[in-house]
Design an enzyme around this catalytic site. Structure first.
Site, PDB file in Angstrom:
ATOM      1  N   LYS A 260     -19.463 -32.495 -16.385  1.00  0.00           N
ATOM      2  CA  LYS A 260     -18.804 -31.907 -17.156  1.00  0.00           C
ATOM      3  C   LYS A 260     -17.494 -31.893 -16.669  1.00  0.00           C
ATOM      4  O   LYS A 260     -17.049 -31.272 -15.950  1.00  0.00           O
ATOM      5  CB  LYS A 260     -19.994 -30.543 -16.946  1.00  0.00           C
ATOM      6  CG  LYS A 260     -20.934 -30.643 -17.316  1.00  0.00           C
ATOM      7  CD  LYS A 260     -21.777 -29.650 -17.078  1.00  0.00           C
ATOM      8  CE  LYS A 260     -23.393 -29.091 -17.596  1.00  0.00           C
ATOM      9  NZ  LYS A 260     -23.535 -29.498 -18.681  1.00  0.00           N
ATOM     10  N   ARG A 334     -34.210 -32.216 -16.000  1.00  0.00           N
ATOM     11  CA  ARG A 334     -35.668 -32.291 -16.997  1.00  0.00           C
ATOM     12  C   ARG A 334     -36.418 -33.744 -16.031  1.00  0.00           C
ATOM     13  O   ARG A 334     -37.926 -33.240 -15.502  1.00  0.00           O
ATOM     14  CB  ARG A 334     -35.752 -33.511 -18.271  1.00  0.00           C
ATOM     15  CG  ARG A 334     -35.341 -34.563 -18.767  1.00  0.00           C
ATOM     16  CD  ARG A 334     -34.357 -35.153 -19.235  1.00  0.00           C
ATOM     17  NE  ARG A 334     -33.595 -34.360 -20.206  1.00  0.00           N
ATOM     18  CZ  ARG A 334     -32.707 -34.108 -21.708  1.00  0.00           C
ATOM     19  NH1 ARG A 334     -33.647 -35.620 -22.450  1.00  0.00           N
ATOM     20  NH2 ARG A 334     -32.081 -33.790 -21.903  1.00  0.00           N
TER      21      ARG A 334
HETATM   22  N1  BES Z   1     -27.895 -27.745 -18.296  1.00  0.00           N
HETATM   23  C1  BES Z   1     -27.258 -28.327 -19.124  1.00  0.00           C
HETATM   24  C2  BES Z   1     -27.651 -27.558 -20.475  1.00  0.00           C
HETATM   25  C3  BES Z   1     -26.826 -25.812 -20.338  1.00  0.00           C
HETATM   26  C4  BES Z   1     -26.136 -26.257 -21.388  1.00  0.00           C
HETATM   27  C5  BES Z   1     -27.185 -24.679 -20.543  1.00  0.00           C
HETATM   28  C6  BES Z   1     -25.173 -24.999 -22.832  1.00  0.00           C
HETATM   29  C7  BES Z   1     -26.438 -23.552 -20.786  1.00  0.00           C
HETATM   30  C8  BES Z   1     -25.584 -24.418 -21.596  1.00  0.00           C
HETATM   31  C9  BES Z   1     -28.198 -29.998 -18.878  1.00  0.00           C
HETATM   32  O1  BES Z   1     -28.698 -30.154 -17.482  1.00  0.00           O
HETATM   33  C10 BES Z   1     -27.514 -30.788 -19.390  1.00  0.00           C
HETATM   34  O2  BES Z   1     -26.290 -30.648 -19.054  1.00  0.00           O
HETATM   35  N2  BES Z   1     -27.859 -31.361 -20.726  1.00  0.00           N
HETATM   36  C11 BES Z   1     -27.321 -32.428 -21.461  1.00  0.00           C
HETATM   37  C12 BES Z   1     -28.343 -33.231 -21.935  1.00  0.00           C
HETATM   38  C13 BES Z   1     -28.013 -34.608 -22.039  1.00  0.00           C
HETATM   39  C14 BES Z   1     -26.332 -35.546 -21.618  1.00  0.00           C
HETATM   40  C15 BES Z   1     -28.780 -35.297 -22.866  1.00  0.00           C
HETATM   41  C16 BES Z   1     -26.566 -31.838 -22.566  1.00  0.00           C
HETATM   42  O3  BES Z   1     -27.572 -30.701 -23.823  1.00  0.00           O
HETATM   43  O4  BES Z   1     -25.518 -31.998 -22.885  1.00  0.00           O
HETATM   44 ZN    ZN Z   2     -27.041 -30.794 -16.349  1.00  0.00          ZN
END
Ligand code: BES
Ligand code: ZN
Ligand code: ZN
Length: 481
Positions: A260, A334
């Site tokens: 991130k 997931r």
């Molecule tokens: N923990 C994050 C999602 C999240 C985003 C939680 C903002 C709280 C606030 C999750 O694990 C994630 O990073 N998801 C990705 C999925 C993508 C790579 C398909 C996302 O949403 O960007």
């Molecule tokens: Zn994530």
């Protein structure tokens, strides 16, 4: 753990409460007729009358030898009453009140009193553990006539607020104080306190069960994973098959090698909010001796990087034998949830509800105002939507159209862990659905679980969404038979 139940201590008083001479007064006024009886100064009378006419909740502080807080409370819907409760707390706090006596509650129904006090108590939470100056930590004793709320409802509210505070504190704690192992310790303490059993599976057991999703996400971490099982099975349970609650317990989400960047990692200590909510919900149900058989499952790990961490293109084998081609290590939620959903099968559940801060796509849709819901248990989804409006943790349903399934196809494995650029909430849910064989629904709480701004009875940081939602759902669902 000191999880700071609430900064308000709720007490009741009998008859006219004469012994509370020194307490401040909180006087709730709903009508101009009532106002006129109070012999107020003309300017105050005018201002309060205007507030009532404008349907506005407003707090007027009358300072004398004793403080009186006059509160105009014209409207009666539950959420407005919660917000009124929060406003009263804010004013008492501002005036550094130590104790206050509520007057005028008798004109409200029991449900209305409950909502008002709920808002008051919820707003009194503060996470001050790491502040040297713990100014927000002073307690306020509040008193209300014993006749306005039954002893049972009062006790229930206290336990619920306590469970909500537990969830908030777990989420607010940073990962250097709250990793997967610590989470399990706190859960075990909570089990003792609220009255349910905890079973903690450690790495050897997780390996023996072949939880490939949880182990893959944990590969980059020095802290071992835990798999947490909470059992609450009262002798008088009305349900033959258990309700299973599953919560994402990613203690911190760096994204892994799909790191991130650009500031979006900030706040990712909240990525275990689903797991903390499951613990809070089971605590509230057990603490209030709700006659319902409930099981909680929380797969817990952080998502970090080391030379041995999971990388993109890895193929992993999940607990049920499904192979997954990892195309993004940031879609880790997931992976850990899938194994928990597989584990849930052994309980032959009546319904499984999973809750997770799963996708940014969901947060983009709901903002901090709501929760995305998807699943195949349409009856339960409809019930939840209704409850959501009442407790004000509202739901918006998104589709599980079969066309989205195409997006999860991999050329070398059974599934890949991301879809395409569209329908991110739907594809993440269809991934989860693959691991279910029972009535199921999923709550994506990425938008509402952790917020930047304090508002009403919410503080900035953890909100404990969807603890009140699922608690109330269980109570209503139970009475439907
Ligand atoms: N923990 C994050 C999602 C999240 C985003 C939680 C903002 C709280 C606030 C999750 O694990 C994630 O990073 N998801 C990705 C999925 C993508 C790579 C398909 C996302 O949403 O960007
Ligand atoms: Zn994530
Ligand atoms: Zn995550």
């Amino acid at each position: 753990m000191q999880y700071n139940y609430s900064n308000a201590l709720l007490n009741t008083y009998e008859a006219d409460g004469n012994m509370l001479q020194d307490a401040d007064n909180v006087l709730l006024v709903c009508s101009t007729k009532q106002l006129n009886r109070l012999k107020l100064q003309p300017s105050l009378l005018m201002a309060a009358t205007k507030a009532l006419e404008d349907n506005k909740t407003q707090v007027f502080t009358i300072l004398g030898n004793k403080r009186n807080f006059l509160v105009t409370t014209p409207r009666r819907n539950a959420e407005e009453l919660r917000l009124a409760g929060a406003l009263v707390f804010k004013n008492l706090k501002k005036r550094q009140s130590k104790s206050a006596k509520f007057k005028g509650l008798k004109q409200f129904s029991e449900a209305e009193c409950y909502a008002l006090l709920e808002g008051f108590l919820l707003s009194s939470y503060a996470f001050v553990k790491y502040k040297k100056e713990k100014s927000q930590d002073d307690k306020i004793d509040i008193y209300l006539p014993s006749t306005v709320l039954s002893a049972d409802r009062l006790a229930e509210l206290k336990v619920l607020v306590e469970a909500v505070s537990l969830t908030k504190t777990l989420v607010n704690e940073p990962v250097n104080y709250m990793d997967a192992v610590r989470f399990s310790e706190v859960a075990t303490e909570a089990g003792r306190q609220f009255g349910f059993e905890t079973e903690i599976l450690h790495r050897d057991k997780i390996e023996a069960l072949k939880m490939g999703g949880l182990l893959a996400v944990n590969k980059g971490s020095e802290t071992p994973p835990t798999f947490n099982v909470f059992h609450y099975r009262p002798a008088n349970a009305v349900n033959a098959k258990p309700l299973v609650l599953v919560g994402k317990g990613v203690m911190f989400d760096t994204g892994g090698y799909s790191l991130k960047t650009g500031g979006v990692m900030s706040g990712m200590k909240c990525d275990m909010a689903g797991g903390a909510a499951v613990l809070g919900i089971v605590s509230a149900i057990a603490g209030n001796r709700v006659p319902y058989h409930v099981i909680g499952l929380v797969p817990a790990t952080d998502n970090k990087i080391s030379s041995n961490a999971l990388v993109v293109d890895d193929v992993i084998t999940m607990m049920d034998g499904t192979t997954v081609e990892v195309q993004n290590t940031d879609a880790e939620g997931r992976l850990v949830l899938a194994d928990a959903l597989t584990y849930a099968k052994k309980f032959d559940p009546e319904l499984v509800i999973d809750m997770a801060t799963l996708t940014g796509a969901s947060a983009a849709i709901t903002g901090s105002f709501g929760i995305a819901v998807l699943g195949d248990a349409q009856g339960a989804i409809d019930e939840l939507k209704t409850v959501g409006e009442t407790v004000y943790e509202r739901l918006v349903q998104l589709p599980l159209w079969k066309e989205y399934r195409e997006l999860l196809k991999s050329s070398i494995a059974d599934l890949k862990n991301i879809g395409g650029s569209i329908g991110g909430v739907s594809t993440s849910s269809l991934f989860l659905k693959h691991f279910t064989d029972y009535p199921w629904l999923h709550l994506d709480i990425a938008g509402a679980a952790f917020v930047k701004e304090a508002k009403g009875y919410r503080q900035s940081g953890a909100t404990a969404v969807p603890v009140r939602l699922v608690y109330e759902f269980v109570k209503r669902h139970m009475n439907k038979g």
